[in-house]
Design a protein around this motif. Structure first.
Motif, short mmCIF file in Angstrom:
data_model
loop_
_atom_site.label_atom_id
_atom_site.label_comp_id
_atom_site.label_asym_id
_atom_site.label_seq_id
_atom_site.Cartn_x
_atom_site.Cartn_y
_atom_site.Cartn_z
N UNK A 283 0.87 -1.16 0.00
CA UNK A 283 0.00 0.00 0.00
C UNK A 283 0.92 1.22 0.00
N UNK A 284 0.44 2.31 -0.60
CA UNK A 284 1.33 3.46 -0.73
C UNK A 284 0.55 4.76 -0.56
N UNK A 285 1.30 5.81 -0.35
CA UNK A 285 0.75 7.17 -0.33
C UNK A 285 1.53 7.98 -1.35
N UNK A 300 7.88 21.25 -1.51
CA UNK A 300 6.72 21.16 -0.63
C UNK A 300 6.11 19.77 -0.65
N UNK A 301 6.04 19.17 -1.85
CA UNK A 301 5.48 17.82 -1.96
C UNK A 301 6.37 16.81 -1.24
N UNK A 302 7.67 16.96 -1.41
CA UNK A 302 8.60 16.04 -0.75
C UNK A 302 8.49 16.15 0.77
N UNK A 303 8.41 17.42 1.25
CA UNK A 303 8.31 17.63 2.69
C UNK A 303 7.04 17.02 3.26
N UNK A 304 5.94 17.12 2.53
CA UNK A 304 4.68 16.54 3.00
C UNK A 304 4.77 15.02 3.06
N UNK A 305 5.39 14.43 2.01
CA UNK A 305 5.54 12.98 1.99
C UNK A 305 6.40 12.51 3.15
N UNK A 306 7.50 13.23 3.42
CA UNK A 306 8.39 12.85 4.51
C UNK A 306 7.70 12.98 5.87
N UNK A 307 6.86 14.00 6.00
CA UNK A 307 6.13 14.19 7.25
C UNK A 307 5.16 13.04 7.49
N UNK A 308 4.44 12.64 6.44
CA UNK A 308 3.49 11.53 6.57
C UNK A 308 4.22 10.23 6.87
N UNK A 372 6.08 12.13 -5.18
CA UNK A 372 6.79 11.47 -4.08
C UNK A 372 5.88 10.42 -3.43
N UNK A 373 6.47 9.23 -3.21
CA UNK A 373 5.74 8.12 -2.60
C UNK A 373 6.50 7.62 -1.37
#
Length: 650
Positions: A283-285, A300-308, A372-373
């Motif tokens: 499963x992925x985000x 910004x997208x990378x930062x959000x993915x890393x936060x999640x 980013x995943x």
């Protein structure tokens, strides 16, 4: 998202058939007069097309292979479920479409129109996204090749067809770019198509008329004599057969037995079929990054993915975060679940992370062309071969079917050979079987005592009386048969065929009566200026429609776009003439007539204009195609192989 690629999906196959068909055959227009006068004698070439004039003679021509014409024609025949004898007609239609396509490609090249490889990639990503990029993820190079080649076309030819399709789209856009329609024309068109009417209609029912006809015997005999040609072969050819039927229970020595050694041998020879590829359940985000996005958006997208990802590592609910944050529409509602994934199904970066992450673990954030995943592997299955014990029960019935089928075929061949020398009766007696004889049967008859006699009858009608006995399958066994007698098709005696003659008489006479009754009804309604009174005199039922538009339907009438469309041209209170609807007919009177309001016209203005523009562009381009093909033909730039393109007789 990926499940559509994990099984034999009919939708995918259907889409590929549409893609290939649309990419190859652009349009079909009637054959250009004289087009078969030239001869392209190159072996295997149906037609050759070059540009007219000196530049065309110096340049390359485009050959249309006969094999391509036949292959596409066969596909079209199957998709339209047409009989095999229609293949020559279909081949000519397909060839004409390919010739037109070749002419248009020559014209596009002459006008220096180009399509790049990047254009082809963009086309695959947009128009064919559901097939090649389900959920935004590329299915992988191997799956891509497999899907295309499974449709009987190479990847190179497929991409060439896509490129050619884009080239012709650009040519069409160039030719029809100046087409326009005035605002007044658009409003008038919608005004006409938006008219709605309500009406009374009197129905003359053809079936009721047919039932009311009661011809005398003398009328029927006269009809029978006057239509002698129709009944000359009314009683079809019939054949009388003798046959020996048997199933597995009649085999000498009984049913063949399957040993463990047989099963082991089959298993050893088919090990590849029992191989299970390595696969993982993931499963992925996804946090999407638009193509061409600037560095700030990417960061910004990378930062959000890393936060999640950190939240998941800290124990947060993966599924909940996926539903709330993932940009993959195909999996977010399922908590990011992609199901079981095999190699070759995902883009390389995603595949690498999927198979390198341990079961129960969460990957680092990584980037693909979509953004980013990060993923989580919930289950891993290594590549393995299913053991014999696991598949043994599926192998045994397969081998039994093969052995029994082979034994019955061998026994049928033996009986056929013996019957050819000794006759059916002696052969049957020697093997404890029985000869059975049918009555005279037609090609669609039923053979008693045989589960499926269709093959026997089909073959029986292709051999001669007295031919050697032949064997055929009968569903659960075989039969050996011969034709004893043939009764040719012939005309029946009137007395034997009277009921058929009566049906034919009524079917032929009913439309005449319907038309006469319709005319009388319409004339009387106009004289009385009252359809209901006229219908009462003629004993005809009157019904009332709803308020209906040109695209609507009415009971007993059907679509209002057919013959009944005359209703939209009549004034309120106007009575129509006879409206013939095939077996039935109606006469109608307009009760109410409403034209669309200015607001409705304005609301539908854009849709109407687009439809009118599309139709006019198609008409303009069709004229352009016809003229170009005629020019090429007159200049001798289209050469056909006379043998391949010989006209066929219907």
């Amino acid at each position: 998202m990926i499940r559509i690629l994990q099984k034999d999906n009919r939708l995918t196959k259907a889409l590929f058939a549409i893609i290939i068909g649309a990419a190859v055959v652009t349009m079909v227009i009637t054959l250009v007069p004289g087009i078969f006068d030239n001869d392209a004698t190159t072996s295997g070439v149906y037609a050759s097309v070059r540009r007219p004039g000196i530049f065309g003679r110096l340049g390359e021509s485009e050959d249309i292979p006969t094999a391509q014409v036949n292959s596409i024609a066969e596909r079209q025949l199957q998709s339209q479920r047409l009989p095999d004898f229609a293949l020559p007609f279909m081949a000519q239609r397909v060839a004409q479409g390919l010739i037109q396509r070749a002419v248009l490609k020559q014209e596009a090249n002459r006008l220096h129109l180009e399509v790049t490889q990047q254009d082809v990639r963009n086309e695959l990503r947009t128009r064919y996204a559901q097939i090649f990029f389900p959920g935004g993820n590329f299915i992988g190079e191997e799956k891509y090749k497999q899907l295309i080649t499974s449709q009987g076309i190479s990847v190179q030819d497929f991409e060439k067809d896509v490129r050619d399709g884009l080239l012709l789209d650009r040519l069409q856009s160039m030719i029809t770019g100046g087409v326009s329609v005035s605002d007044n024309a658009v409003r008038e068109a919608y005004r006409k198509q938006g008219v709605k009417v309500k009406f009374d209609y009197a129905v003359v029912d053809g079936e009721e008329i047919k039932k009311s006809l009661n011809p005398s015997d003398s009328e029927l005999e006269s009809f029978f004599k006057n239509n002698a040609a129709r009944y000359a072969s009314a009683v079809p050819e019939a054949r009388k057969l003798s046959y020996i039927a048997f199933d597995a229970s009649n085999l000498p020595g009984g049913r063949p037995q399957i040993s463990d050694a047989d099963i082991q041998s089959y298993y050893n020879q088919h090990l590849a079929e029992y191989k299970v590829e390595a696969q993982v359940k993931v499963r992925h985000i996804l946090i999407a990054v638009p193509q061409g996005a600037d560095a700030k958006t990417d960061a910004a997208a990378k930062a959000k993915a890393e936060s999640l990802q950190k939240q998941v590592k800290g124990g947060a609910d993966f599924a909940k975060l996926a539903r709330e944050n993932s940009d993959d529409p195909g999996s977010k509602e399922k908590g990011g679940d992609l199901g079981m994934v095999r190699k070759g199904q995902m883009v390389p970066e995603f595949e690498k992370q999927s198979f390198s992450t341990a079961a129960g673990q969460t990957s680092d954030v990584f980037k693909t062309q979509f953004g980013y995943h990060f993923l989580q592997v919930t289950e891993k299955q290594d590549e393995r071969t299913r053991p014999l014990a696991e598949v043994k029960d599926s192998i045994r019935p397969l081998l039994e079917q093969q052995k029994v089928g082979g034994a019955m075929q061998d026994f049928a061949n033996k009986l056929s050979a013996e019957a050819a020398k000794q006759g059916l009766a002696a052969t049957a007696s020697a093997h404890g079987l029985k000869v059975q004889t049918t009555d005279y049967l037609g090609a669609d008859g039923v053979i008693a005592g045989v589960p499926d006699g269709s093959s026997m009858l089909s073959k029986a009608f292709s051999v001669k009386k007295g031919d050697a006995p032949a064997s055929v399958a009968t569903g659960d066994g075989f039969a050996v048969f011969q034709v004893d007698d043939i009764r040719a098709a012939h005309a029946p005696a009137f007395a034997d065929w009277k009921s058929h003659v009566a049906d034919d008489f009524k079917s032929e006479r009913a439309p005449q009566v319907v038309n006469a009754k319709l005319k009388q009804l319409a004339d009387r309604a106009k004289v009385l200026n009252d359809l209901k009174k006229a219908a009462a005199e003629e004993k005809v039922t009157v019904k009332t429609s709803e308020l209906v538009g040109a695209t609507g339907t009415v009971p007993d009438i059907g679509s209002m776009s057919g013959p009944a469309s005359v209703a939209f041209t009549l004034p309120q209170g106007g009575v129509s003439g006879p409206i013939n609807l095939g077996p039935n007919g109606v006469v109608l009177v307009i009760l109410d007539k409403q034209e669309p309001s200015a607001e409705e016209i304005a609301k539908n203005f854009t849709k109407t204009r687009d439809a009118m523009l599309n139709q006019q562009r198609q008409e303009v381009f069709a004229v352009y195609v016809t003229k170009r093909v005629e020019e090429y033909e007159k200049a001798g730039a289209i050469k056909l192989n006379k043998q391949a393109a010989a006209p066929v007789q219907p």
